[in-house]
Design an enzyme around this catalytic site. Structure first.
Site, PDB file in Angstrom:
ATOM      1  CB  CYS A 180     -11.661  10.070  -5.993  1.00  0.00           C
ATOM      2  SG  CYS A 180     -11.890  11.802  -5.980  1.00  0.00           S
ATOM      3  CB  CYS A 239      11.006  11.353  -6.785  1.00  0.00           C
ATOM      4  SG  CYS A 239      11.648  12.934  -7.326  1.00  0.00           S
TER       5      CYS A 239
END
Ligand code: SAH
Length: 390
Positions: A13, A345
């Site tokens: 990107c 996580c």
């Protein structure tokens, strides 16, 4: 499941270095998976050999929650995007490889509408203007879309016309909720919500159950992999229909509700009052009768259970990145459930917590990494522990 790693390596990107949101996007997907597996092996192999990581077939545009900060650039043009890492300068982002494309399109439309509706963007330095952020959340299975304009004060010029213009251009939007955040803070959402259009929430379906998503409540950001994650976790629990199950850090009750069909009874505990409310509604909407939710600090709640010598057979725990705390882990080892399924996580705090629990009568049986965050360095892991019988 979908082990086939995607070999495609897209050009990174244009803003990926400034944005800092996806540290791995310039790496072929197979390589990303290898890195994550290596990290997990380094941290957790001493407990048990991790299974091969489960990746995605299509590791792009999976994010169902998109948040854009609004500002003006040096020329005075309205821009929206992310804060440059470590600063409060907005880096304009038109399209993101990770985000839901419908959400990006809604944000672009809002950017275009602001001038004609005379809605000024907020200026952090001068503390003037109105629109600070726009949050868009999408229901993967239902297609519902929620838009949350975050404003510095409750006024909203031409509110009705703005809603009409936005929903005309995007009929897929099912609700719009204004959030008011007048504070000087890095938190996106403030405490006040005002429904501008629709029901004020969206729903999504996971593992056959319907879940309500309110603007502020936690919901996993990658719905495709969340099903893989939850199925792995519930599978590890080895439920036979009789167990008393605790879902700790339960959010809107997703894991407990999915496990409820194969459990005797489920209790859920969660700190965020909005999430607990949603959890109770989710139980009702899914006609689940054998579940109850409590709004409490998970550590305190566990201490209470341990002090009353309550029976708990299986504990699911899914704490935030900071991991669990000593109060929780101590009480867990006093309660002595037969199995503990830890969903994490953050593998660093996971390893820390496993060190504690494995010294107090538990053994790690299985470790499964599920790639919930392709393109980024984040790693999600499910661990099964069982009580060592003495
Ligand atoms: N299991 C849920 C939510 C996991 S995210 C799911 O999969 O959707 C972690 C949750 O822990 C958040 O909802 C957060 O509000 C909650 N939480 C954070 N600290 C807590 C604490 N001390 N006690 C209870 N819940 C807590």
């Amino acid at each position: 499941m979908n082990q086939r790693a995607n070999e495609k390596n897209t050009a990174p990107c244009p803003v990926f270095r400034k944005c800092g949101g996806c540290q791995y996007i310039d790496m072929p997907y197979r390589e990303q998976l290898k890195r994550k597996q290596k990290q997990i092996c380094r941290l957790l192999s001493s407990f048990a050999e991790p299974e091969p990581i489960i990746g995605m077939d299509d590791p792009y545009h999976y994010r169902n929650k998109v948040s854009a900060a609004f500002a003006r650039d040096k020329k005075g043009n309205i821009i929206s995007g992310v804060y440059e890492e470590g600063s409060h300068r907005v880096v304009p982002v038109d399209r993101c490889l990770l985000e839901d494309q419908r959400a990006d399109a809604v944000i672009a439309t809002i950017r275009g509408l602001l001038s004609s509706f005379k809605i000024p963007v907020y200026d952090e330095d001068r503390e003037t203007g109105l629109l600070r952020h726009v949050l868009v959340r999408t229901g993967h299975a239902t297609g519902e879309i929620m838009v949350v304009p975050v404003t510095a004060s409750p006024v909203f010029p031409s509110r009705r016309n703005f809603v009409r213009a936005l929903t005309e251009r995007h009929p897929e939007i099912t609700t719009i909720v204004q959030n008011i955040n007048g504070r000087h803070t890095s938190m996106v959402l403030g405490p006040k919500m005002q429904v501008m259009y629709g029901r004020g929430y969206i729903e999504d379906i996971l593992c056959g159950k319907r879940f309500r998503i309110s603007p502020g409540s936690f919901y996993q950001v990658n719905p495709v992999q969340t099903e893989v994650l939850y199925r792995t976790a519930v599978g590890y629990a080895g439920l036979t229909g009789k167990e008393r199950v605790l879902d700790a850090y339960c959010g809107t009750g997703t894991i407990g509700l999915i496990a409820s069909d194969s459990a005797g009874e489920v209790i859920g505990v969660e700190l965020n009052p909005g999430a607990v409310k949603d959890a109770a509604i989710n139980a009702e909407n899914n006609h689940v009768k054998n579940i109850r939710f409590y709004r409490k600090d998970a550590g305190e709640f566990m201490r209470g259970l341990a002090a009353r010598r309550e029976r708990v057979d299986v504990v699911f725990m899914d704490p935030p990145r900071s991991g669990s705390d000593r109060a929780f882990l101590e009480a867990l080892c006093t309660l002595r459930p037969a199995r503990v399924v830890y969903i994490s996580c953050n593998p660093e705090t996971l390893a820390r917590d496993l060190r504690y629990v494995t010294r107090k009568g538990y053994r790690v049986e299985r470790v499964q990494t599920v790639d919930m965050f392709p393109g980024t360095g984040h790693v999600e892991c499910v661990v099964l522990m069982s009580r060592v019988e003495k």
